[in-house]
Design a protein around this motif. Structure first.
Motif, PDB file in Angstrom:
ATOM      1  N   GLY A 128      49.317  33.456  35.894  1.00  0.00           N
ATOM      2  CA  GLY A 128      48.762  33.736  34.588  1.00  0.00           C
ATOM      3  C   GLY A 128      48.622  32.561  33.648  1.00  0.00           C
ATOM      4  O   GLY A 128      48.595  32.754  32.434  1.00  0.00           O
ATOM      5  N   SER A 132      42.542  35.673  33.485  1.00  0.00           N
ATOM      6  CA  SER A 132      41.831  36.145  34.670  1.00  0.00           C
ATOM      7  C   SER A 132      40.462  36.653  34.240  1.00  0.00           C
ATOM      8  O   SER A 132      40.231  36.962  33.072  1.00  0.00           O
ATOM      9  N   ASP A 144      41.700  34.735  39.392  1.00  0.00           N
ATOM     10  CA  ASP A 144      42.890  35.564  39.196  1.00  0.00           C
ATOM     11  C   ASP A 144      43.820  35.043  38.097  1.00  0.00           C
ATOM     12  O   ASP A 144      44.785  35.691  37.747  1.00  0.00           O
ATOM     13  N   GLY A 145      43.538  33.861  37.550  1.00  0.00           N
ATOM     14  CA  GLY A 145      44.345  33.307  36.473  1.00  0.00           C
ATOM     15  C   GLY A 145      45.553  32.515  36.921  1.00  0.00           C
ATOM     16  O   GLY A 145      46.301  31.994  36.099  1.00  0.00           O
ATOM     17  N   ASN A 146      45.750  32.398  38.217  1.00  0.00           N
ATOM     18  CA  ASN A 146      46.901  31.658  38.753  1.00  0.00           C
ATOM     19  C   ASN A 146      46.490  30.231  39.118  1.00  0.00           C
ATOM     20  O   ASN A 146      45.354  29.971  39.505  1.00  0.00           O
TER      21      ASN A 146
END
Length: 155
Positions: A128, A132, A144-146
């Motif tokens: 995070g 995302s 996915d924001g990762n």
């Protein structure tokens, strides 16, 4: 070990239709152009990038964090999975996450050595750290924001 070979040549027989991309690494420099771009060369430094254009494959752009607000010296890699030429050599759906995961998977397998040095890579998922979704993402491809933090140890 599954090794992906890369070359600094971004051209296939002298042809390159893309341009430098920019990123803001939050280091006080604002948006800066990539330092370099590397493309999968399939073990052939001369014609391999042509294969990457024809068959698809991974490539990545490198940015160094070195501004006055965060001078870590860290390298940020923007990795993507490319479609084949029949799909106009565009970034694959979910291509940023898929490209990142393929790169990390290959980077963390085994302990390669070169010139008397052995390299070990550890991966840590930073969940995070980016929003995302597709808002503000190049080519409107959702992420996915990762991010994955790779730590390379040289023995």
């Amino acid at each position: 070990m599954n090794l992906i070979l890369w070359t600094s040549s971004t051209e296939c027989l002298g042809i390159h239709l893309g341009g430098p991309q920019s990123a803001n690494l939050g280091d006080g420099n604002g948006f800066v152009n990539q330092t370099m771009e590397l493309r999968q060369d399939f073990g052939d430094a001369l014609l391999g990038t042509c294969l990457e254009t024809l068959e698809g494959g991974n490539h990545f752009r490198v940015f160094r964090q070195n501004g006055s607000e965060a001078n870590s010296g860290a390298l940020f890699l923007a990795v993507s999975q490319e479609e084949d030429l029949a799909e106009s050599h565009t970034i694959a759906p979910n291509g940023y996450d898929v490209g990142r995961d393929a790169f990390v998977g290959n980077a963390t397998q085994g302990s390669p050595s070169f010139g008397g040095k052995t390299y070990t890579v550890q991966a840590e998922t930073l969940a995070g750290v980016m929003p995302s979704g597709a808002a503000g993402v190049n080519h409107d491809i959702a992420i996915d924001g990762n991010a994955i933090l790779l730590t390379v140890t040289i023995d």
